[in-house]
Scaffold this motif. Sequence first.
Motif, PDB file in Angstrom:
ATOM      1  N   ILE A  53       1.008  -1.116  -0.034  1.00 26.09           N
ATOM      2  CA  ILE A  53      -0.070  -0.093   0.068  1.00 26.09           C
ATOM      3  C   ILE A  53       0.909   1.196  -0.013  1.00 26.09           C
ATOM      4  N   VAL A  55       1.059   4.995   0.254  1.00 27.33           N
ATOM      5  CA  VAL A  55       0.325   6.494   0.449  1.00 27.33           C
ATOM      6  C   VAL A  55       1.020   7.646  -0.055  1.00 27.33           C
ATOM      7  N   LYS A 110     -10.963   2.065  -9.025  1.00 27.80           N
ATOM      8  CA  LYS A 110     -11.137   3.078  -8.227  1.00 27.80           C
ATOM      9  C   LYS A 110     -12.138   2.956  -7.101  1.00 27.80           C
ATOM     10  N   GLN A 112     -13.409   5.323  -3.112  1.00 24.05           N
ATOM     11  CA  GLN A 112     -12.938   6.446  -2.221  1.00 24.05           C
ATOM     12  C   GLN A 112     -13.184   6.249  -0.886  1.00 24.05           C
ATOM     13  N   GLU A 113     -12.232   6.710   0.082  1.00 20.70           N
ATOM     14  CA  GLU A 113     -12.412   6.410   1.645  1.00 20.70           C
ATOM     15  C   GLU A 113     -12.453   7.828   2.295  1.00 20.70           C
ATOM     16  N   ILE A 135      -8.590   6.026  -3.888  1.00 24.68           N
ATOM     17  CA  ILE A 135      -7.995   4.746  -3.560  1.00 24.68           C
ATOM     18  C   ILE A 135      -8.132   4.156  -5.129  1.00 24.68           C
ATOM     19  N   THR A 136      -6.800   3.780  -5.465  1.00 25.92           N
ATOM     20  CA  THR A 136      -6.715   2.813  -6.779  1.00 25.92           C
ATOM     21  C   THR A 136      -6.038   1.481  -6.307  1.00 25.92           C
ATOM     22  N   THR A 137      -6.885   0.318  -6.686  1.00 25.38           N
ATOM     23  CA  THR A 137      -6.177  -0.600  -6.313  1.00 25.38           C
ATOM     24  C   THR A 137      -5.940  -1.946  -7.526  1.00 25.38           C
ATOM     25  N   THR A 144      -1.896  -1.144  -3.815  1.00 24.84           N
ATOM     26  CA  THR A 144      -2.969  -0.231  -3.580  1.00 24.84           C
ATOM     27  C   THR A 144      -2.259   1.158  -3.463  1.00 24.84           C
ATOM     28  N   VAL A 146      -2.823   5.259  -2.435  1.00 23.17           N
ATOM     29  CA  VAL A 146      -3.814   6.195  -1.634  1.00 23.17           C
ATOM     30  C   VAL A 146      -3.354   7.496  -1.855  1.00 23.17           C
ATOM     31  N   SER A 160      -4.374   5.296   8.021  1.00 22.84           N
ATOM     32  CA  SER A 160      -5.515   5.112   6.721  1.00 22.84           C
ATOM     33  C   SER A 160      -4.709   3.514   6.057  1.00 22.84           C
ATOM     34  N   MET A 164      -6.812  -0.507   5.810  1.00 22.22           N
ATOM     35  CA  MET A 164      -7.118  -1.335   4.307  1.00 22.22           C
ATOM     36  C   MET A 164      -6.258  -2.715   4.446  1.00 22.22           C
TER      37      MET A 164
END
Length: 379
Positions: A53, A55, A110, A112-113, A135-137, A144, A146, A160, A164
């Motif tokens: 992940i 960020v 895509k 959103q959080e 967010i794209t995963t 991921t 963020v 954050s 996840m």
Amino acid sequence: MTMASPARPAPEELVTVIITTSPTPSAPSTELLEQIAASFRKHCASLIHCRVIVVLDTYDHVSKKPRLKKGHVTPDSAAKYADYKANAKRLILKEYSSTERPYGTGDLVKAQEKAEFGSGAAAYASQDNAVVMNITTTKDGRVTFVEPVQRLGFGLAVRSALRMTVTPYVWIQQHDWALVTDIPLGPLLQIMQQHKAPPSAEQEDKENNEILPEAVRPPVEYVCFPSIRMMEYATSDHVMLYPALRALTQLHKQNFTVQSESEDGTAVTSRVPLTPLFLWHDKPHLASTSHYLNQVFYSRIAIQRGAFIEDTVGHLARDEMKQGKWNRWACWLYYPDEGKHLCLRHLKGRTWRGVEAELAAKLEYMRLNGLDVNVQVPN
């Protein structure tokens, strides 16, 4: 017939790598992230095969003078940061792609959080106190990204990402620390699985149905890795000036022993040296996901937007440890060669401008001081 013991999960099945990055003078170059990835491949290859992940934090203000720790960037840095984020995504997708099927742009989904945060200040009473995150995963969930629309800061960025995370452990990685020695990730995970923090100072040994004191089985929920300022930590002033910390070090510092099997089935014994650590550091560390969320992020006001864990909760933890409550935090430092072995190198992300810019600045300094600038420029 002897029953075969169940296969132990590979480190990449147990760990999610959380990388935090933000505006740097070297943007839009991804040289910092490239050095981190190279150090993973050389010194702990499992980290390249884990879930990841990333960020991609942003900035708060555009001003004439950069103050990156406070979220202030120059107009030039702000203009370059969008390109940096795109470059960083391409790099991570490439590094974490499997050889059988590389990731493409069509693999990203895509969402959103929100990252909420709290404050006791009256000025925030009428505000939502939440930052929207794009967010794209990848469809398989392994990568991921963020991207908050406002600056989170390191603390909220980590929280954050933790929310996840689906694995029981995380590796927290800032964008300007590289590994410089081999890390025994598998044995460290075994130790952490075998020494989970009990709900009290005592813990039940299910095999013998006995109560074992904490001194016999100390909890291991967080392991940090030594930088230059943490060398020989167990005998440093950070420990020796405080009677409670000296006593805890004398009680718990040890070589943990774990058993595993090699690829050919041969039994392998690993001894992993650890010493108690008396601050929750932000530099690269391995930690239990649930312990992180429950102990560090115990409420929405634990970390304010823009804050660092080490500067806030970290000092709360140290104060409690001085009172003998170290087991609540269960922090350890990897301690090879009695603390004389360096594991991390700081890449100085707030000041480093990239290879070409650093070389240009060096040559300009030499020119202004009448030194020979006819040097061989590396390719």
